[in-house]
Write a protein that holds these residues in place. Structure first.
Motif, PDB file in Angstrom:
ATOM      1  N   ASP A 153      10.369   2.856  -2.561  1.00  0.00           N
ATOM      2  CA  ASP A 153       9.034   3.045  -1.991  1.00  0.00           C
ATOM      3  C   ASP A 153       8.611   4.505  -2.075  1.00  0.00           C
ATOM      4  O   ASP A 153       9.233   5.376  -1.474  1.00  0.00           O
ATOM      5  N   ILE A 154       7.540   4.780  -2.801  1.00  0.00           N
ATOM      6  CA  ILE A 154       7.029   6.160  -2.859  1.00  0.00           C
ATOM      7  C   ILE A 154       5.684   6.161  -2.129  1.00  0.00           C
ATOM      8  O   ILE A 154       4.729   5.525  -2.577  1.00  0.00           O
ATOM      9  N   ILE A 155       5.649   6.867  -1.006  1.00  0.00           N
ATOM     10  CA  ILE A 155       4.490   6.763  -0.106  1.00  0.00           C
ATOM     11  C   ILE A 155       3.906   8.137   0.187  1.00  0.00           C
ATOM     12  O   ILE A 155       4.635   9.121   0.344  1.00  0.00           O
ATOM     13  N   VAL A 156       2.586   8.139   0.251  1.00  0.00           N
ATOM     14  CA  VAL A 156       1.874   9.365   0.656  1.00  0.00           C
ATOM     15  C   VAL A 156       1.138   9.071   1.970  1.00  0.00           C
ATOM     16  O   VAL A 156       0.471   8.046   2.098  1.00  0.00           O
ATOM     17  N   TYR A 157       1.276   9.954   2.926  1.00  0.00           N
ATOM     18  CA  TYR A 157       0.721   9.699   4.278  1.00  0.00           C
ATOM     19  C   TYR A 157       0.055  10.971   4.768  1.00  0.00           C
ATOM     20  O   TYR A 157       0.720  11.982   4.981  1.00  0.00           O
ATOM     21  N   THR A 158      -1.275  10.903   4.907  1.00  0.00           N
ATOM     22  CA  THR A 158      -1.949  12.113   5.426  1.00  0.00           C
ATOM     23  C   THR A 158      -2.573  11.797   6.772  1.00  0.00           C
ATOM     24  O   THR A 158      -3.057  10.675   7.014  1.00  0.00           O
ATOM     25  N   VAL A 159      -2.567  12.826   7.676  1.00  0.00           N
ATOM     26  CA  VAL A 159      -3.207  12.660   8.977  1.00  0.00           C
ATOM     27  C   VAL A 159      -4.024  13.916   9.275  1.00  0.00           C
ATOM     28  O   VAL A 159      -3.786  14.979   8.703  1.00  0.00           O
ATOM     29  N   LYS A 160      -4.937  13.760  10.229  1.00  0.00           N
ATOM     30  CA  LYS A 160      -5.691  14.942  10.639  1.00  0.00           C
ATOM     31  C   LYS A 160      -4.840  15.810  11.541  1.00  0.00           C
ATOM     32  O   LYS A 160      -4.783  17.031  11.389  1.00  0.00           O
ATOM     33  N   LYS A 207       0.834  -1.193   0.000  1.00  0.00           N
ATOM     34  CA  LYS A 207       0.000   0.000   0.000  1.00  0.00           C
ATOM     35  C   LYS A 207       0.866   1.239   0.000  1.00  0.00           C
ATOM     36  O   LYS A 207       1.851   1.325   0.724  1.00  0.00           O
ATOM     37  N   LYS A 208       0.538   2.155  -0.879  1.00  0.00           N
ATOM     38  CA  LYS A 208       1.340   3.365  -0.993  1.00  0.00           C
ATOM     39  C   LYS A 208       0.655   4.590  -0.409  1.00  0.00           C
ATOM     40  O   LYS A 208       1.307   5.570  -0.096  1.00  0.00           O
ATOM     41  N   VAL A 209      -0.631   4.558  -0.351  1.00  0.00           N
ATOM     42  CA  VAL A 209      -1.355   5.763   0.102  1.00  0.00           C
ATOM     43  C   VAL A 209      -2.043   5.488   1.438  1.00  0.00           C
ATOM     44  O   VAL A 209      -2.818   4.538   1.557  1.00  0.00           O
ATOM     45  N   TYR A 210      -1.711   6.294   2.409  1.00  0.00           N
ATOM     46  CA  TYR A 210      -2.323   6.158   3.735  1.00  0.00           C
ATOM     47  C   TYR A 210      -3.062   7.462   4.030  1.00  0.00           C
ATOM     48  O   TYR A 210      -2.478   8.424   4.547  1.00  0.00           O
ATOM     49  N   ASP A 211      -4.330   7.491   3.663  1.00  0.00           N
ATOM     50  CA  ASP A 211      -5.067   8.758   3.730  1.00  0.00           C
ATOM     51  C   ASP A 211      -5.886   8.839   5.011  1.00  0.00           C
ATOM     52  O   ASP A 211      -7.119   8.877   4.998  1.00  0.00           O
ATOM     53  N   TYR A 212      -5.182   8.902   6.136  1.00  0.00           N
ATOM     54  CA  TYR A 212      -5.890   9.013   7.406  1.00  0.00           C
ATOM     55  C   TYR A 212      -6.496  10.397   7.590  1.00  0.00           C
ATOM     56  O   TYR A 212      -7.412  10.580   8.363  1.00  0.00           O
ATOM     57  N   GLY A 213      -5.936  11.341   6.879  1.00  0.00           N
ATOM     58  CA  GLY A 213      -6.461  12.705   7.006  1.00  0.00           C
ATOM     59  C   GLY A 213      -7.659  12.948   6.105  1.00  0.00           C
ATOM     60  O   GLY A 213      -8.262  14.020   6.121  1.00  0.00           O
ATOM     61  N   ASP A 214      -8.003  11.956   5.295  1.00  0.00           N
ATOM     62  CA  ASP A 214      -9.194  12.041   4.440  1.00  0.00           C
ATOM     63  C   ASP A 214      -9.128  13.209   3.464  1.00  0.00           C
ATOM     64  O   ASP A 214     -10.090  13.962   3.296  1.00  0.00           O
ATOM     65  N   LEU A 215      -7.979  13.390   2.849  1.00  0.00           N
ATOM     66  CA  LEU A 215      -7.825  14.534   1.954  1.00  0.00           C
ATOM     67  C   LEU A 215      -8.235  14.175   0.531  1.00  0.00           C
ATOM     68  O   LEU A 215      -8.364  15.029  -0.326  1.00  0.00           O
ATOM     69  N   LEU A 216      -8.367  12.867   0.268  1.00  0.00           N
ATOM     70  CA  LEU A 216      -8.690  12.436  -1.095  1.00  0.00           C
ATOM     71  C   LEU A 216      -9.996  11.677  -1.116  1.00  0.00           C
ATOM     72  O   LEU A 216     -10.333  10.971  -0.157  1.00  0.00           O
ATOM     73  N   ASP A 268     -12.364   8.644  -2.649  1.00  0.00           N
ATOM     74  CA  ASP A 268     -12.010   7.224  -2.904  1.00  0.00           C
ATOM     75  C   ASP A 268     -11.382   7.045  -4.269  1.00  0.00           C
ATOM     76  O   ASP A 268     -10.408   6.327  -4.459  1.00  0.00           O
ATOM     77  N   ARG A 269     -11.997   7.761  -5.230  1.00  0.00           N
ATOM     78  CA  ARG A 269     -11.513   7.585  -6.593  1.00  0.00           C
ATOM     79  C   ARG A 269     -10.108   8.144  -6.728  1.00  0.00           C
ATOM     80  O   ARG A 269      -9.218   7.526  -7.324  1.00  0.00           O
ATOM     81  N   GLU A 270      -9.908   9.333  -6.155  1.00  0.00           N
ATOM     82  CA  GLU A 270      -8.568   9.953  -6.208  1.00  0.00           C
ATOM     83  C   GLU A 270      -7.553   9.050  -5.526  1.00  0.00           C
ATOM     84  O   GLU A 270      -6.440   8.848  -6.014  1.00  0.00           O
ATOM     85  N   GLU A 271      -7.982   8.491  -4.396  1.00  0.00           N
ATOM     86  CA  GLU A 271      -7.046   7.659  -3.632  1.00  0.00           C
ATOM     87  C   GLU A 271      -6.587   6.454  -4.444  1.00  0.00           C
ATOM     88  O   GLU A 271      -5.398   6.132  -4.501  1.00  0.00           O
ATOM     89  N   SER A 272      -7.558   5.827  -5.109  1.00  0.00           N
ATOM     90  CA  SER A 272      -7.156   4.624  -5.851  1.00  0.00           C
ATOM     91  C   SER A 272      -6.290   4.984  -7.041  1.00  0.00           C
ATOM     92  O   SER A 272      -5.393   4.237  -7.429  1.00  0.00           O
ATOM     93  N   ARG A 273      -6.547   6.150  -7.614  1.00  0.00           N
ATOM     94  CA  ARG A 273      -5.710   6.549  -8.753  1.00  0.00           C
ATOM     95  C   ARG A 273      -4.282   6.842  -8.321  1.00  0.00           C
ATOM     96  O   ARG A 273      -3.313   6.438  -8.958  1.00  0.00           O
ATOM     97  N   ILE A 274      -4.159   7.567  -7.206  1.00  0.00           N
ATOM     98  CA  ILE A 274      -2.808   7.856  -6.685  1.00  0.00           C
ATOM     99  C   ILE A 274      -2.115   6.549  -6.280  1.00  0.00           C
ATOM    100  O   ILE A 274      -0.927   6.342  -6.538  1.00  0.00           O
ATOM    101  N   GLU A 275      -2.921   5.693  -5.657  1.00  0.00           N
ATOM    102  CA  GLU A 275      -2.347   4.393  -5.245  1.00  0.00           C
ATOM    103  C   GLU A 275      -1.730   3.655  -6.431  1.00  0.00           C
ATOM    104  O   GLU A 275      -0.615   3.153  -6.370  1.00  0.00           O
ATOM    105  N   GLU A 276      -2.518   3.645  -7.522  1.00  0.00           N
ATOM    106  CA  GLU A 276      -2.020   2.927  -8.697  1.00  0.00           C
ATOM    107  C   GLU A 276      -0.801   3.610  -9.256  1.00  0.00           C
ATOM    108  O   GLU A 276       0.184   2.953  -9.631  1.00  0.00           O
ATOM    109  N   GLN A 277      -0.854   4.913  -9.302  1.00  0.00           N
ATOM    110  CA  GLN A 277       0.270   5.656  -9.862  1.00  0.00           C
ATOM    111  C   GLN A 277       1.542   5.390  -9.051  1.00  0.00           C
ATOM    112  O   GLN A 277       2.612   5.102  -9.587  1.00  0.00           O
ATOM    113  N   LEU A 278       1.379   5.484  -7.726  1.00  0.00           N
ATOM    114  CA  LEU A 278       2.559   5.327  -6.877  1.00  0.00           C
ATOM    115  C   LEU A 278       3.077   3.891  -6.886  1.00  0.00           C
ATOM    116  O   LEU A 278       4.287   3.642  -6.796  1.00  0.00           O
TER     117      LEU A 278
END
Lengths: 286, 356
Positions: free
Chosen positions: A78-85, A47-56, A58-68
């Motif tokens: 490893d190219i990782i995106v991690y968002t938090v609140k 898993k590359k995208v950890y969107d705990y901050g809910d910035l994306l 669902d569709r955006e998240e899966s697209r970024i996930e695939e891209q990364l």
């Protein structure tokens, strides 16, 4: 006619010899190159995208996930995106490093993590392992972070992360150091070739020497009457002495290998998961 | 009276008056002690004296022929070899081309000595086959020419040189010491002149008297055991070919002189102990009462022509020592080179990847 037949058989032999040579060269080239062709695989995570901050979405998240994921596979990091609140009181660099250690636990691991905390409006880009050692220096990290900050300020998180993935992938693939790896490998093969050729030449020359045993005799030692040799006069006379002096070079220059991998890296106090991994941060507010 | 000679260090001309003690070279500044000066003067005299070589020549007589022998003539190299009619030799042992039998007889020369054949023909054939085995660089067409059985037993004409020899050899030698003195590595080289005289007796030093075989063949099959040399008897000849000399003894003499010179020089050099770099500077021999004899020595010979070049194989008919030269297939040479290089590269790289 006899001569033509001879010429033909010699041609046949030469072409046979060359076929053998080509076969061998092809085999060994394949064996040398294949490890190079297989990409430098560091254990990387799913898993590359950890969107705990809910910035994306669902569709955006899966697209970024695939891209990364594609990008990570492509360049071997490893190219990782991690968002938090919220950072929960922790410093943003400490948080990103802990996150990275938790996701990529390989002590040889290499990658880059983009942490965004929406409530604190802070971000950090943390590069670790080879990604930091060879591809993204502090300056590059800062530049990347600065460029992406405008996306964050505008609230275009998708754009920020997508650009992030593209930029990192491009930097990794363009990196000269990686191709430097190839050139080291080739030098190795070339010097091995030289050594082998040298040894082969010696072997083949020994084979050649055994083909001719005719040679003249320098002395007549075999025809000396036994015991007839007598020294009648023996005188050693000292003539002169010659002296030569050579100044000894004092060698004071020790070698200090360039430092460098760790300059700029800051390891946070506290524990690390896995071994020591160098890393660098570029953080800021948006 | 002044003697002039060369400075041992720089080679410039030095003038020396006896009784003046030590001497300094004007050009390089090297100083020489009295003893050294005397030695150099003597060396100059000795060089002027040169060599004194006297050989008493052999005088072989022509023998009568009884009609059982004939001459085998080779139109290619001009060899005229005597042998029994029954031999029916077909190939010239010197050049490998066909020979023709003729009745015209040159007249055999009576040798002073002959060493009879001790080794049989089968042994010669077997040795030749063995020599060709396991030679990967041999062109494959070579063996199949089927000439192996045409080995011929030939008595080769030789001149034998006997003498008691006196040798005078002058050497230059050094002793080197290296030591560290302060900031320098100091190398002190002491130069010496070594003078040796010795005597040595030589018996039957052989030099071949035929222009058709090179020294690399006739000397490579040595040594002959001269104790096996017998006074000539015609019976030894039957069943074999025999040739007469076509190189006069006077032409062969320098070769014998040179081999003798080298023998005595190396024996004297061995008595120079405790030096590095012993080099002969002047080697003179004196031969008094040298005697030359004419001899026939046994050899199994075969020459094969391949690709326009002839390859001679010889086996000492007394001791069985075999020498020869085989042609080399350059295609095979480079083929093996390429193959071994490739194989070694693969092995070495695999090893390095495994252990590196």
């Amino acid at each position: 006619m006899h001569n033509a037949h001879n010429a033909k058989s010699i041609l046949h032999k030469i072409s046979r010899a060359f076929l053998i040579l080509i076969a061998f060269t092809a085999t060994f080239t394949a064996m040398i190159l294949s490890p190079m062709l297989s990409v430098n695989v560091n254990a990387y995570t799913e898993k590359k995208v950890y969107d705990y901050g809910d910035l994306l979405t669902d569709r955006e998240e899966s697209r970024i996930e695939e891209q990364l994921r594609k990008a990570s596979e492509n360049c071997g990091h490893d190219i990782i995106v991690y968002t938090v609140k919220s950072l929960g009181g922790n410093s943003v660099s400490e948080y990103s490093q802990r996150a990275a250690d938790g996701i990529n636990t390989d002590s040889d691991g290499s990658g880059i993590l983009y942490l965004v905390s929406i409530n604190d409006r802070e971000y950090d880009i943390y590069a670790f392992g080879e990604m930091y050692e060879r591809i993204m220096s502090d300056r590059e990290l800062n530049r990347l972070a600065d460029d992406l900050r405008s996306y964050l300020s505008e609230g275009d998180y998708y754009g920020a992360f997508s650009e992030f993935g593209k930029r990192v992938e491009k930097a990794a693939l363009n990196n000269e150091d990686y191709s430097g790896n190839i050139s080291v490998r080739l030098t190795l093969s070339f010097s091995t070739l030289i050594v082998s050729a040298f040894i082969a030449l010696i072997i083949v020359f020994c084979m050649k020497q055994g083909m001719k045993t005719t040679r003249p005799e320098i002395t007549a030692g075999n025809y000396v009457k036994n015991g007839s040799f007598k020294v009648t006069v023996s005188r050693d006379v000292y003539l002169y002495t010659s002296v030569s002096r050579v100044r000894i070079q004092s060698n004071n220059n020790g070698h200090r290998s360039g430092g460098g991998h760790h300059s700029g890296g800051r390891s946070s106090g506290g524990h690390h998961s896995g071994g020591h991994r160098s890393g660098g941060h570029s953080r800021g507010r948006f | 009276m002044t003697t002039s000679f060369k400075c041992a260090c720089c080679g410039a001309d030095l003038r020396y008056s006896p009784g003046s003690g030590s001497l300094k070279c004007e050009y390089c500044g090297t100083e020489f002690e009295a003893e050294a000066v005397e030695a150099m003067a003597e060396a100059a005299e000795s060089d002027a004296a040169g060599e004194n070589i006297n050989w008493q020549h052999a005088n072989p007589q022509t023998m009568e022929n009884d009609g059982s022998t004939c001459t085998y003539s080779c139109s290619s190299c001009g060899a005229q070899i005597t042998g029994d009619r029954t031999l029916a030799a077909s190939f010239c042992p010197y050049c490998g081309n066909t020979v023709v039998m003729s009745d015209r007889l040159e007249g055999m020369l009576r040798p002073d000595y002959i060493i009879p054949f001790k080794v049989e023909k089968d042994a010669a054939v077997a040795k030749f086959k063995e020599f060709c085995k396991g030679k990967p660089l041999l062109p494959s067409g070579f063996l199949s020419s089927g000439r192996i059985d045409s080995v011929e037993g030939l008595y080769v004409p030789y001149w034998l040189f006997d003498a008691g020899v006196k040798g005078r050899v002058r050497f230059r030698a050094e002793r080197v010491h290296t030591r560290r003195e302060g900031d320098y590595n100091v190398t002190r080289t002491q130069h010496f002149m070594l003078y040796r005289e010795g005597v040595m007796d030589f018996e039957h030093v052989p030099v071949d008297g035929t222009s058709k075989l090179g020294a690399e063949v006739t000397e490579a099959v040595e040594p002959f055991d001269m104790h096996g040399a017998a006074p000539f008897a015609k019976a030894y000849l039957s069943g074999f070919l025999a040739d007469r000399y076509d190189v006069p003894q006077e032409t062969c003499r320098p070769r014998a002189d040179e081999r003798i010179r080298q023998s005595i020089t190396s024996a004297l050099a061995n008595t120079c102990r405790g030096y590095t770099g012993v080099r002969p500077q002047q080697q003179f021999i004196s031969v008094a009462n040298g005697k030359i004899a004419y001899a026939l020595l046994p050899m199994w010979l075969m020459t094969v022509n391949y690709n326009g070049k002839s390859y001679t194989f010889a086996m000492n008919g007394q001791t069985g020592k075999f020498v020869g030269e085989l042609p080399i297939s350059w295609a095979k040479f480079w083929g093996f080179f390429a193959g071994i290089t490739a194989a070694l590269t693969v092995i070495l790289t695999l090893l390095m990847n495994y252990f590196g």
